[in-house]
Design a protein around this motif. Structure first.
Motif, PDB file in Angstrom:
ATOM      1  N   HIS A   1       0.831  -1.204   0.000  1.00 35.36           N
ATOM      2  CA  HIS A   1       0.000   0.000   0.000  1.00 35.36           C
ATOM      3  C   HIS A   1       0.868   1.258   0.000  1.00 35.36           C
ATOM      4  CE1 HIS A   1      -3.542   2.497   0.934  1.00 35.36           C
ATOM      5  NE2 HIS A   1      -2.740   3.153   1.757  1.00 35.36           N
ATOM      6  N   LEU A   2       1.855   1.315   0.874  1.00 32.34           N
ATOM      7  CA  LEU A   2       2.699   2.513   0.964  1.00 32.34           C
ATOM      8  C   LEU A   2       3.578   2.677  -0.273  1.00 32.34           C
ATOM      9  CD1 LEU A   2       3.734   2.511   4.735  1.00 32.34           C
ATOM     10  CD2 LEU A   2       2.058   3.982   3.585  1.00 32.34           C
ATOM     11  N   VAL A   3       4.058   1.566  -0.828  1.00 32.89           N
ATOM     12  CA  VAL A   3       4.865   1.660  -2.055  1.00 32.89           C
ATOM     13  C   VAL A   3       4.019   2.208  -3.197  1.00 32.89           C
ATOM     14  CG1 VAL A   3       6.035   0.307  -3.820  1.00 32.89           C
ATOM     15  CG2 VAL A   3       6.544  -0.103  -1.410  1.00 32.89           C
ATOM     16  N   TRP A   4       2.810   1.682  -3.347  1.00 30.19           N
ATOM     17  CA  TRP A   4       1.922   2.182  -4.394  1.00 30.19           C
ATOM     18  C   TRP A   4       1.555   3.649  -4.154  1.00 30.19           C
ATOM     19  CZ3 TRP A   4       0.216   0.869  -9.075  1.00 30.19           C
ATOM     20  CH2 TRP A   4       0.442  -0.429  -9.511  1.00 30.19           C
ATOM     21  N   LYS A   5       1.301   4.008  -2.920  1.00 30.14           N
ATOM     22  CA  LYS A   5       0.936   5.391  -2.619  1.00 30.14           C
ATOM     23  C   LYS A   5       2.090   6.332  -2.932  1.00 30.14           C
ATOM     24  CE  LYS A   5      -1.917   7.820   0.739  1.00 30.14           C
ATOM     25  NZ  LYS A   5      -2.648   7.676   2.031  1.00 30.14           N
ATOM     26  N   LEU A   6       3.291   5.923  -2.569  1.00 39.97           N
ATOM     27  CA  LEU A   6       4.465   6.736  -2.873  1.00 39.97           C
ATOM     28  C   LEU A   6       4.641   6.899  -4.372  1.00 39.97           C
ATOM     29  CD1 LEU A   6       7.073   8.176  -2.002  1.00 39.97           C
ATOM     30  CD2 LEU A   6       8.198   5.924  -1.965  1.00 39.97           C
ATOM     31  N   ALA A   7       4.516   5.812  -5.126  1.00 41.12           N
ATOM     32  CA  ALA A   7       4.696   5.883  -6.578  1.00 41.12           C
ATOM     33  C   ALA A   7       3.634   6.766  -7.227  1.00 41.12           C
ATOM     34  CB  ALA A   7       4.649   4.476  -7.167  1.00 41.12           C
ATOM     35  N   LEU A   8       2.394   6.658  -6.762  1.00 34.09           N
ATOM     36  CA  LEU A   8       1.309   7.445  -7.351  1.00 34.09           C
ATOM     37  C   LEU A   8       1.441   8.924  -7.008  1.00 34.09           C
ATOM     38  CD1 LEU A   8      -1.571   4.916  -6.683  1.00 34.09           C
ATOM     39  CD2 LEU A   8      -0.798   5.680  -8.940  1.00 34.09           C
ATOM     40  N   VAL A   9       1.794   9.237  -5.766  1.00 31.04           N
ATOM     41  CA  VAL A   9       2.015  10.642  -5.404  1.00 31.04           C
ATOM     42  C   VAL A   9       3.157  11.223  -6.222  1.00 31.04           C
ATOM     43  CG1 VAL A   9       2.758  12.195  -3.544  1.00 31.04           C
ATOM     44  CG2 VAL A   9       1.048  10.432  -3.082  1.00 31.04           C
ATOM     45  N   TRP A  10       4.212  10.462  -6.408  1.00 30.85           N
ATOM     46  CA  TRP A  10       5.345  10.893  -7.234  1.00 30.85           C
ATOM     47  C   TRP A  10       4.873  11.204  -8.652  1.00 30.85           C
ATOM     48  CZ3 TRP A  10      10.260   7.351  -8.095  1.00 30.85           C
ATOM     49  CH2 TRP A  10      11.162   8.023  -8.918  1.00 30.85           C
ATOM     50  N   ALA A  11       4.120  10.283  -9.248  1.00 31.34           N
ATOM     51  CA  ALA A  11       3.637  10.496 -10.619  1.00 31.34           C
ATOM     52  C   ALA A  11       2.727  11.713 -10.703  1.00 31.34           C
ATOM     53  CB  ALA A  11       2.894   9.244 -11.096  1.00 31.34           C
ATOM     54  N   LEU A  12       1.850  11.871  -9.732  1.00 32.77           N
ATOM     55  CA  LEU A  12       0.928  13.009  -9.759  1.00 32.77           C
ATOM     56  C   LEU A  12       1.660  14.330  -9.553  1.00 32.77           C
ATOM     57  CD1 LEU A  12      -2.020  11.385  -7.777  1.00 32.77           C
ATOM     58  CD2 LEU A  12      -2.032  12.033 -10.185  1.00 32.77           C
ATOM     59  N   LEU A  13       2.704  14.312  -8.747  1.00 31.03           N
ATOM     60  CA  LEU A  13       3.507  15.533  -8.573  1.00 31.03           C
ATOM     61  C   LEU A  13       4.214  15.912  -9.869  1.00 31.03           C
ATOM     62  CD1 LEU A  13       5.130  14.960  -5.054  1.00 31.03           C
ATOM     63  CD2 LEU A  13       3.425  16.685  -5.656  1.00 31.03           C
ATOM     64  N   VAL A  14       4.727  14.910 -10.584  1.00 34.37           N
ATOM     65  CA  VAL A  14       5.386  15.186 -11.868  1.00 34.37           C
ATOM     66  C   VAL A  14       4.409  15.851 -12.826  1.00 34.37           C
ATOM     67  CG1 VAL A  14       6.413  14.121 -13.912  1.00 34.37           C
ATOM     68  CG2 VAL A  14       7.113  13.378 -11.623  1.00 34.37           C
ATOM     69  N   TRP A  15       3.197  15.291 -12.924  1.00 36.70           N
ATOM     70  CA  TRP A  15       2.201  15.876 -13.817  1.00 36.70           C
ATOM     71  C   TRP A  15       1.767  17.257 -13.348  1.00 36.70           C
ATOM     72  CZ3 TRP A  15       0.214  10.352 -13.769  1.00 36.70           C
ATOM     73  CH2 TRP A  15       0.603   9.695 -14.934  1.00 36.70           C
ATOM     74  N   THR A  16       1.729  17.463 -12.039  1.00 32.95           N
ATOM     75  CA  THR A  16       1.298  18.761 -11.515  1.00 32.95           C
ATOM     76  C   THR A  16       2.332  19.839 -11.783  1.00 32.95           C
ATOM     77  OG1 THR A  16       0.014  17.692  -9.756  1.00 32.95           O
ATOM     78  CG2 THR A  16       0.599  20.007  -9.440  1.00 32.95           C
ATOM     79  N   PHE A  17       3.607  19.548 -11.494  1.00 34.48           N
ATOM     80  CA  PHE A  17       4.651  20.570 -11.599  1.00 34.48           C
ATOM     81  C   PHE A  17       5.229  20.712 -13.010  1.00 34.48           C
ATOM     82  CE2 PHE A  17       5.493  19.676  -6.885  1.00 34.48           C
ATOM     83  CZ  PHE A  17       4.715  20.747  -6.498  1.00 34.48           C
ATOM     84  N   GLN A  18       5.324  19.595 -13.743  1.00 39.14           N
ATOM     85  CA  GLN A  18       5.984  19.642 -15.041  1.00 39.14           C
ATOM     86  C   GLN A  18       5.003  19.766 -16.205  1.00 39.14           C
ATOM     87  OE1 GLN A  18       8.848  16.489 -15.565  1.00 39.14           O
ATOM     88  NE2 GLN A  18       9.810  16.841 -13.573  1.00 39.14           N
ATOM     89  N   ALA A  19       3.828  19.196 -16.070  1.00 34.38           N
ATOM     90  CA  ALA A  19       2.851  19.223 -17.163  1.00 34.38           C
ATOM     91  C   ALA A  19       1.727  20.228 -16.928  1.00 34.38           C
ATOM     92  CB  ALA A  19       2.265  17.826 -17.376  1.00 34.38           C
ATOM     93  N   GLY A  20       1.773  20.920 -15.802  1.00 33.48           N
ATOM     94  CA  GLY A  20       0.776  21.953 -15.534  1.00 33.48           C
ATOM     95  C   GLY A  20      -0.601  21.425 -15.189  1.00 33.48           C
TER      96      GLY A  20
END
Length: 267
Positions: free
Chosen positions: A131-150
């Motif tokens: 659960h924590l590994v998946w949550k970490l990976a998903l938060v990471w991906a969402l942060l990339v899309w938020t900061f880099q893809a607007g």
């Protein structure tokens, strides 16, 4: 905390103490007041579940802004750690207990015994790690899309609020498996009016996010229906551990749906 009703109390006090109860139950945030446990404050507390989720989301969003200079992987680790710290791991404990009970593949009575057992089993450890590994990976991906893809950061506010509203739906619509438990105590006196009041905030947040917000609403509905069916079929109802597991599982499911939406939209 007193269970008796106090009709002479002003409504604003019941609402304020209800918010305090919700904060005490769902987080480890300090509440500098004593909150009575009665029908009025309990109903207000249930209504405030999504508001508590929004408060958690705002704290996470504030941390993401203050620490935005960090690399996304490290920022994701900080946010997930803060997420767990704010809730005190309470919901993760419910997730682990439920995992042990389900993993036992045994009778209903034995599943209940396992869920109440304070000892941690192998299924609980596996559920926590994945659960924590998946949550970490998903938060990471969402942060990339938020900061880099607007992409919109609305997910960080809406997901904690919507997941806790999903717990309200379970409280109102799914009976407690056993009387006298935590879920049973919260359910007393709840009805459709409380569910409608609790729905306002997460719906406003989600619908304000456009298409991805609508997706979150639909995904939340799918999750609640599936979780309610499983709780009835496997346990004859819900308990406090299942509510915690529903919050954690609901957050993860919503992040999977949002990340999938943006992955297809930006492919």
């Amino acid at each position: 905390m007193n269970e008796g009703s106090q009709p002479s109390r002003p409504a604003w006090r019941d609402a304020l103490e209800g918010l305090g109860l919700a904060l005490q139950f769902l987080t480890r945030l300090p509440v500098p007041m004593q909150c009575d446990w009665n029908l009025a404050t309990r109903r207000w507390a249930t209504t405030a579940y999504p508001l508590v989720g929004l408060i958690i989301g705002l704290l996470l969003w504030g941390a993401s802004v203050l620490l935005s200079a960090l690399p996304e992987p490290l920022l994701a680790l900080v946010l997930v750690s803060l997420w767990v710290a704010i809730s005190g791991g309470l919901h993760l404990d419910g997730l682990m207990d439920l995992a042990d009970a389900l993993g036992s593949n045994t009778s209903l009575d034995r599943r209940w015994q396992i869920m109440k057992d304070p000892q941690v089993g192998s299924f609980a450890i596996l559920a926590l790690v994945f659960h924590l590994v998946w949550k970490l990976a998903l938060v990471w991906a969402l942060l990339v899309w938020t900061f880099q893809a607007g992409a919109s950061p609305i997910w960080l506010l809406a997901i904690p609020a919507l997941a806790r509203f999903m717990a309200v739906v379970l409280l109102v619509r799914v009976p407690a498996a056993r009387s006298g438990g935590l879920a049973y105590g919260w359910q007393q006196g709840l009805g459709w009016n409380d569910l409608v009041r609790a729905a306002i905030l997460p719906l406003v947040l989600c619908l304000g996010g456009g298409g991805v917000g609508v997706l979150m609403v639909v995904a939340g509905l799918v999750f609640v229906v599936g979780f309610a069916y499983g709780a009835r079929r496997l346990f004859n109802g819900i308990n406090g551990d299942m509510l915690g597991a529903a919050i954690e599982g609901g957050e993860l499911w919503l992040m999977v749906c949002v990340s999938s939406w943006w992955w297809f939209a930006m492919a």
